[in-house]
Write a protein that holds these residues in place. Structure first.
Motif, PDB file in Angstrom:
ATOM      1  N   THR A 164      -5.640  -3.708   6.683  1.00 11.89           N
ATOM      2  CA  THR A 164      -4.546  -4.341   5.950  1.00 11.89           C
ATOM      3  C   THR A 164      -4.527  -5.845   6.198  1.00 11.89           C
ATOM      4  O   THR A 164      -4.356  -6.640   5.274  1.00 11.89           O
ATOM      5  N   GLU A 221      -4.427  -0.736  10.102  1.00  9.18           N
ATOM      6  CA  GLU A 221      -3.685  -1.986  10.218  1.00  9.18           C
ATOM      7  C   GLU A 221      -4.627  -3.189  10.157  1.00  9.18           C
ATOM      8  O   GLU A 221      -4.326  -4.204   9.528  1.00  9.18           O
ATOM      9  N   MET A 251      -4.854  -8.828   3.522  1.00  2.74           N
ATOM     10  CA  MET A 251      -3.884  -9.913   3.388  1.00  2.74           C
ATOM     11  C   MET A 251      -4.543 -11.283   3.476  1.00  2.74           C
ATOM     12  O   MET A 251      -3.882 -12.298   3.270  1.00  2.74           O
ATOM     13  N   ALA A 256       1.777  -3.100  24.259  1.00  2.00           N
ATOM     14  CA  ALA A 256       2.468  -1.966  23.638  1.00  2.00           C
ATOM     15  C   ALA A 256       2.054  -0.633  24.261  1.00  2.00           C
ATOM     16  O   ALA A 256       2.826   0.312  24.266  1.00  2.00           O
ATOM     17  N   GLU A 263       6.101 -21.374  14.521  1.00  2.06           N
ATOM     18  CA  GLU A 263       6.643 -20.029  14.645  1.00  2.06           C
ATOM     19  C   GLU A 263       8.104 -19.971  14.198  1.00  2.06           C
ATOM     20  O   GLU A 263       8.529 -18.993  13.586  1.00  2.06           O
ATOM     21  N   MET A 316       3.829 -12.533  10.442  1.00  4.51           N
ATOM     22  CA  MET A 316       2.369 -12.611  10.606  1.00  4.51           C
ATOM     23  C   MET A 316       1.662 -13.020   9.328  1.00  4.51           C
ATOM     24  O   MET A 316       0.683 -13.754   9.358  1.00  4.51           O
ATOM     25  N   SER A 317       2.163 -12.560   8.170  1.00  4.08           N
ATOM     26  CA  SER A 317       1.458 -12.892   6.930  1.00  4.08           C
ATOM     27  C   SER A 317       1.621 -14.373   6.598  1.00  4.08           C
ATOM     28  O   SER A 317       0.889 -14.900   5.765  1.00  4.08           O
ATOM     29  N   ARG A 337       6.927  -8.230   3.601  1.00  2.00           N
ATOM     30  CA  ARG A 337       5.702  -8.857   4.101  1.00  2.00           C
ATOM     31  C   ARG A 337       4.827  -9.357   2.943  1.00  2.00           C
ATOM     32  O   ARG A 337       4.237 -10.424   3.013  1.00  2.00           O
ATOM     33  N   GLU A 393       1.184 -16.673   8.918  1.00  2.00           N
ATOM     34  CA  GLU A 393       0.270 -17.420   9.803  1.00  2.00           C
ATOM     35  C   GLU A 393      -0.856 -18.067   9.012  1.00  2.00           C
ATOM     36  O   GLU A 393      -1.465 -19.026   9.446  1.00  2.00           O
ATOM     37  N   PHE A 441       0.830  -1.201   0.000  1.00  2.00           N
ATOM     38  CA  PHE A 441       0.000   0.000   0.000  1.00  2.00           C
ATOM     39  C   PHE A 441       0.864   1.250   0.000  1.00  2.00           C
ATOM     40  O   PHE A 441       2.066   1.193   0.234  1.00  2.00           O
ATOM     41  N   ARG A 500       8.265 -19.649  10.493  1.00  2.00           N
ATOM     42  CA  ARG A 500       7.796 -18.334  10.057  1.00  2.00           C
ATOM     43  C   ARG A 500       8.877 -17.281  10.269  1.00  2.00           C
ATOM     44  O   ARG A 500       9.159 -16.466   9.384  1.00  2.00           O
ATOM     45  N   GLN A 521       8.356  -9.793  13.157  1.00  2.00           N
ATOM     46  CA  GLN A 521       7.018 -10.249  13.582  1.00  2.00           C
ATOM     47  C   GLN A 521       5.963  -9.812  12.574  1.00  2.00           C
ATOM     48  O   GLN A 521       5.041 -10.571  12.273  1.00  2.00           O
ATOM     49  N   ASN A 533       1.390   0.585   6.648  1.00  2.00           N
ATOM     50  CA  ASN A 533       0.385  -0.132   7.439  1.00  2.00           C
ATOM     51  C   ASN A 533       0.952  -1.311   8.218  1.00  2.00           C
ATOM     52  O   ASN A 533       0.310  -2.343   8.369  1.00  2.00           O
ATOM     53  N   LEU A 534       2.168  -1.149   8.693  1.00  2.00           N
ATOM     54  CA  LEU A 534       2.731  -2.192   9.556  1.00  2.00           C
ATOM     55  C   LEU A 534       2.134  -2.037  10.944  1.00  2.00           C
ATOM     56  O   LEU A 534       1.751  -0.940  11.346  1.00  2.00           O
ATOM     57  N   LEU A 535       2.029  -3.154  11.678  1.00  2.00           N
ATOM     58  CA  LEU A 535       1.514  -3.078  13.043  1.00  2.00           C
ATOM     59  C   LEU A 535       2.596  -2.479  13.939  1.00  2.00           C
ATOM     60  O   LEU A 535       3.702  -3.012  14.038  1.00  2.00           O
ATOM     61  N   ALA A 536       2.257  -1.356  14.578  1.00  2.00           N
ATOM     62  CA  ALA A 536       3.255  -0.571  15.297  1.00  2.00           C
ATOM     63  C   ALA A 536       3.845  -1.324  16.489  1.00  2.00           C
ATOM     64  O   ALA A 536       4.965  -1.059  16.905  1.00  2.00           O
ATOM     65  N   PHE A 537       3.066  -2.285  17.029  1.00  2.00           N
ATOM     66  CA  PHE A 537       3.530  -2.958  18.245  1.00  2.00           C
ATOM     67  C   PHE A 537       4.291  -4.242  17.936  1.00  2.00           C
ATOM     68  O   PHE A 537       4.660  -4.978  18.839  1.00  2.00           O
TER      69      PHE A 537
END
Lengths: 225, 386
Positions: B299, B296, B303, B16, A119, A108-109, A158, A111, A91, A122, A104, A95-99
């Motif tokens: 997204t 997120e 995915m 977090a 794990e 995640m993609s 990702r 999973e 995109f 992955r 990781q 839009n990555l997960l900040a935490f």
């Protein structure tokens, strides 16, 4: 083998009745295996709508759209979700997960893929692809501590880590400076070419036109060149 | 897809934002403590309301069917006590007499109604702490034992006793001597209690029918089948008495206070308020977590993550908050029970059943908050991502 993307007479309109506003009109397009197709055109020409249809993010209205062997006309939500897992999305914003750390986020993609059941597998795959995008020193870093170009490279990793059958990218360089944008697009192309993944890339950015195998121009919901 | 993955994502997301996580845990803990205190008070008040029947030491009891609570018993012929002795299994039958009379405060002379309890002190039918040592003294005319757990409006009787020994007070316009104290406790029906022998009870309450009693405690021979004797006596005795076990007598008294007074409702309402407040806090936290991660989440949907996966993330977060709030909540409640029990003399303590009940309530509260917050997930539309 049929081409990864075949569009035949695709039409799409927003709104109802008097407010109905067509954005795509009877559009034909094919993306061949391993091809990098660049989609350009002025704002409002329907590029992004086309991308969301091919990405199975939106329900079809008219025409036929076959993506990776799946007919999207009348496809159920379940079938569309299943198809999305075989597509890599990139995109405008990362839009990555900040935490989550870079690895990781990438892991995640995986999973969703039965080949990566544990794990360890992955994270190993995530580390390998982060190494290929030149971020082997940043695998344990959260997105907030990366530069814009680095974040977009994590997003590329990702999208590509699961070896998707198709990559859809929307303005991936819009938020980047000239050098970072150039790097990200070339990286994307090199990685995709290596494993024969086709790419459909929507862009306004004239600086990256050189990566394309073919450039498709759109205007008023039609392909003009 | 293994189900713990969304759960792990929920935990990573909660972790977090430390400040947000702590305020959520504090909210759950608050609700938890509030519910524990409400339910604890409720149970303690019912326990203290049933102190009298609990202190009675008998295998079976006779009560009039119209008696709703022991502080205002319906009397019945005393001869029923002796009729039970026809059963070879009954070894002792002790009539217990109860009435309320006016007590005059020995210090300032003010009036207050006190519960009088009279019975044969040597029959061993009553189990008040402190009573055995007073039995010889209570045989003398016009003597009573005072319940030191009575409300303070009756005067500093225990202090006066230890200061100057047995002294005289006025009950029902008659002078009686206090020879010592027993421990029983004030209830909703009686602010204070005075215990005495059957004869002294009759001296104080002269206007009632000599042949009537209010309650009869029965002791059975060792090894007797209580249920069988209960059935036998029920068949044998006229309809003006009911034969109940000790547990039934306590439950009868408790049921009166639960159903005939708003006490049960008040505490249930207080608990509900705590749960609603906790639910709102958890909802706010979960909602904010979704709202600030909409792009997120969209997204993830693009995915190929299903809506079910994201819903599990929200419910996982709700479950984690419930667990993390409940543990400190139950520990704080145990500590508070101790503090409040010492301050109020109410029998407050942690009871495992109540622990399980509150745990279930807290998890249900968080699940409700999760289900409400989940609706926000619909706004995460992957078609808007490009």
């Amino acid at each position: 083998m049929p081409p990864p993307v075949t569009l035949d007479g695709v039409g799409y309109a927003f709104g109802e009745g008097a407010l109905r506003r067509p954005v795509l009109r009877s559009l034909d397009l094919t993306v061949a295996a391993g091809e990098l197709v660049l989609l350009t055109g002025p704002s409002g020409s329907g590029k992004t709508t086309l991308l969301t249809l091919i990405g199975a993010l939106r329900a079809m209205q008219d025409g036929s759209c076959r993506v990776l062997g799946q007919e999207l006309r009348g496809a159920s939500e379940v079938a569309r979700v299943a198809l999305r897992r075989r597509i890599g999305f990139i995109f405008q914003n990362h839009n990555l997960l900040a935490f989550l750390t870079a690895r990781q986020n990438v892991a995640m993609s995986l999973e969703l893929h039965p080949d990566f059941g544990d794990e360890g597998k992955r994270l190993a795959a995530a580390d390998a692809i982060l190494d290929q995008v030149g971020l082997s020193d940043f695998t344990h870093v959260v997105p907030a501590k990366l530069s814009g170009g680095q974040r977009q490279r994590v997003a590329v990793a990702r999208a590509l880590v699961a070896r998707p059958g198709l990559i859809l990218a929307d303005e991936p360089t819009a938020a980047l400076d000239r050098q970072s944008g150039h790097d990200v697009v070339h990286l994307m192309r090199d990685l995709a070419k290596k494993s024969g993944m086709p790419i459909l890339l929507v862009t306004h950015d004239p600086r990256i036109l050189d990566v394309a195998d073919r450039i498709v121009s759109m205007e008023d919901g039609r392909i003009v060149a | 897809m293994t189900p713990w993955l969304p759960f792990r994502l929920a935990w990573r997301q909660l972790r977090a934002e430390r400040a947000r996580l702590l305020s959520a845990i504090a909210g759950v803990m608050f609700a938890c403590v509030l519910v524990f205190m409400q339910l604890g008070f409720r149970s303690a008040l019912f326990d203290s309301a049933t102190a009298l029947p609990q202190a009675l030491d008998g295998d079976l009891f006779l009560v009039h069917p119209l008696t709703t609570a022991l502080f205002r018993p319906e009397s019945f012929p005393r001869v029923r006590a002796f009729q039970t002795l026809a059963s070879p299994e009954v070894s002792v039958a002790v009539p217990i007499y109860m009435a309320q009379a006016i007590w005059r405060n020995p210090v300032n002379g003010s009036h207050r109604a006190i519960q009088l309890i009279g019975f044969d002190t040597e029959a061993g039918a009553v189990n008040f702490p402190g009573l055995p040592a007073l039995i010889p003294a209570l045989k003398r005319p016009d003597t009573i034992a005072f319940d030191w757990k009575s409300r303070p409006e009756f005067g500093p009787v225990a202090a006066l006793l230890s200061e100057r020994g047995p002294f005289k007070v006025q009950i029902a316009n008659r002078e009686v001597e206090i020879v010592g104290t027993v421990a029983l406790g004030a209830s909703f029906g009686a602010d204070g209690n005075a215990v005495m022998s059957e004869t002294n009870f009759r001296r104080l309450v002269s206007e009632r029918k000599v042949g009537n009693t209010d309650l009869v405690a029965l002791r059975l021979r060792p090894g007797a089948d209580t249920a069988a004797v209960q059935r036998q006596l029920t068949a044998l005795l006229p309809r003006d008495v009911r034969v109940v076990t000790h547990a039934e007598l306590v439950a009868w008294e408790r049921n009166y206070w639960e159903t005939a007074t708003p006490i049960g409702f008040i505490f249930a309402f207080g608990s509900l308020m705590g749960l609603v407040v906790g639910m709102v806090i958890v909802y706010q936290i979960l909602f904010a977590d979704i709202a600030s991660h909409l792009a997120e989440y969209a997204t993830l949907k693009a995915m190929g993550f299903s809506g079910g996966y994201l819903r599990l993330v929200v419910m996982g977060a709700a479950g984690i908050l419930a667990g993390l709030g409940f543990v400190p909540g139950v520990l704080a409640s145990i500590g508070l029970y101790d503090v409040v029990a010492k301050a109020t003399l109410l029998p407050l303590r942690m009871d495992p059943n109540r622990g399980f009940l509150v745990a279930a309530l807290i998890f249900a509260m968080c699940a409700t908050a999760g289900l409400l917050a989940m609706r926000k997930l619909r706004d995460a539309d992957p078609a808007d991502m490009f």
